[in-house]
Design a protein around this motif. Structure first.
Motif, PDB file in Angstrom:
ATOM      1  N   GLU A 121       4.998  -0.063  -9.577  1.00 42.31           N
ATOM      2  CA  GLU A 121       5.036  -0.600  -8.216  1.00 42.31           C
ATOM      3  C   GLU A 121       4.243   0.240  -7.222  1.00 42.31           C
ATOM      4  OE1 GLU A 121       9.084  -0.733  -7.054  1.00 42.31           O
ATOM      5  OE2 GLU A 121       9.400   1.437  -7.143  1.00 42.31           O
ATOM      6  N   ARG A 122       3.981   1.509  -7.555  1.00 45.14           N
ATOM      7  CA  ARG A 122       3.204   2.366  -6.665  1.00 45.14           C
ATOM      8  C   ARG A 122       1.797   2.640  -7.195  1.00 45.14           C
ATOM      9  NH1 ARG A 122       6.717   7.632  -5.882  1.00 45.14           N
ATOM     10  NH2 ARG A 122       6.714   7.460  -8.165  1.00 45.14           N
ATOM     11  N   GLY A 123       1.420   1.994  -8.282  1.00 45.98           N
ATOM     12  CA  GLY A 123       0.131   2.260  -8.907  1.00 45.98           C
ATOM     13  C   GLY A 123      -1.028   2.029  -7.960  1.00 45.98           C
ATOM     14  N   ILE A 124      -2.003   2.941  -7.977  1.00 47.05           N
ATOM     15  CA  ILE A 124      -3.108   2.874  -7.031  1.00 47.05           C
ATOM     16  C   ILE A 124      -4.270   2.053  -7.568  1.00 47.05           C
ATOM     17  CG2 ILE A 124      -2.553   5.072  -5.945  1.00 47.05           C
ATOM     18  CD1 ILE A 124      -4.773   6.351  -7.642  1.00 47.05           C
ATOM     19  N   SER A 125      -4.973   1.423  -6.682  1.00 48.95           N
ATOM     20  CA  SER A 125      -6.269   0.781  -6.897  1.00 48.95           C
ATOM     21  C   SER A 125      -6.406   0.011  -8.209  1.00 48.95           C
ATOM     22  CB  SER A 125      -7.397   1.811  -6.835  1.00 48.95           C
ATOM     23  OG  SER A 125      -8.649   1.198  -7.063  1.00 48.95           O
TER      24      SER A 125
END
Length: 259
Positions: A121-125
């Motif tokens: 849910e917080r994974g970037i790009s």
């Protein structure tokens, strides 16, 4: 185009180069292929027309593009890969537990190939992560690649480094072989590798090798922004998570092999 060796067919090499040009450029005309590869327009047309007739290409307004037949072939290769079979769900669970991006990698021809990715849910790009599935990565600038190289027999790791080179992505990339192999000692001692902004500025990652008593299969990693991936977090909770995931995948591989 590469120089042909005595055991290869130049026509097949040219066809492979044509496919590479279409992939890299998202499609091309006969003239564009001919100019890129330094071959005659007639020769370029013959290769493109053959691939088109065999269903590997599509054509619109004079431009050829790779067709869905490549997707089917690629899907077959991935689905039958034992590391993918054993690691897909584990990779997804790791992303869910950490909230970050996770990657499952194997090695082919001295480069890293990412078989699966999962985004917490917080994974970037998302764009960054998709890019990693579309190319063969150099091993020395990523946590998965370094974890993999460090657990190869030293002579094999050196052969890969000599053949592939150590190109730089930025000022943090390790480009000195002696420095890289010195880090391999630390990686083997702690069981995991860290990518400290060596590929993408602002991101860090931690990767662990996946192996059992029969072979080294690849590696799994967790990546994220350096603001969350502090060294305390990397060497603490994240190292425990990635090592556990690698161990579970190893057990899964053994189970599949014994079925």
């Amino acid at each position: 185009m590469k120089n042909s060796s005595p055991r290869t067919l130049s026509t097949v090499e040219t066809t492979c180069s044509v496919i590479d040009v279409l992939e890299e450029n998202g499609g091309a005309t006969v003239t564009e292929v001919a100019e890129t590869l330094g071959i005659s327009p007639g020769g370029a047309y013959n290769h493109l027309a053959t691939l088109y007739e065999e269903g590997y290409l599509v054509k619109e307004n004079g431009q050829y593009e790779l067709g869905m037949k490549f997707v089917n072939k690629g899907r077959h290769v991935i689905d039958n890969n034992i590391l993918y079979q054993a690691g897909k769900e584990v990779t997804e669970k790791l992303a869910e537990e950490t909230g970050e991006f996770t990657h499952l990698m194997t090695c082919e021809h001295g480069r890293g190939v990412f078989l699966h990715k999962a985004r917490g849910e917080r994974g970037i790009s998302q764009d960054f992560n998709n890019m990693k599935l579309k190319k063969h990565d150099y091993l020395h600038w990523g946590s998965t690649g370094k974890a993999y190289l460090a657990h190869l027999p030293p002579e094999e790791a050196r052969r890969i480094v000599e053949e592939q080179g150590l190109p730089s992505m930025n000022e943090n990339t390790i480009t000195d072989p002696d420095e890289l192999f010195e880090e391999f000692e630390t990686i083997r001692e702690q069981g995991y590798a860290i990518n400290d902004q060596e590929e993408i500025i602002g991101t860090r990652a931690i990767g662990a090798p996946i192996e059992n008593d029969k072979a080294l299969y690849g590696a799994i990693s967790i990546s994220g922004p350096k603001s969350r991936f502090t060294f305390d977090h990397l060497h603490g909770e994240l190292s425990e998570k990635v090592l556990e995931a690698a161990n579970i995948i190893s057990v899964n591989i053994t189970t599949i092999q014994n079925q």
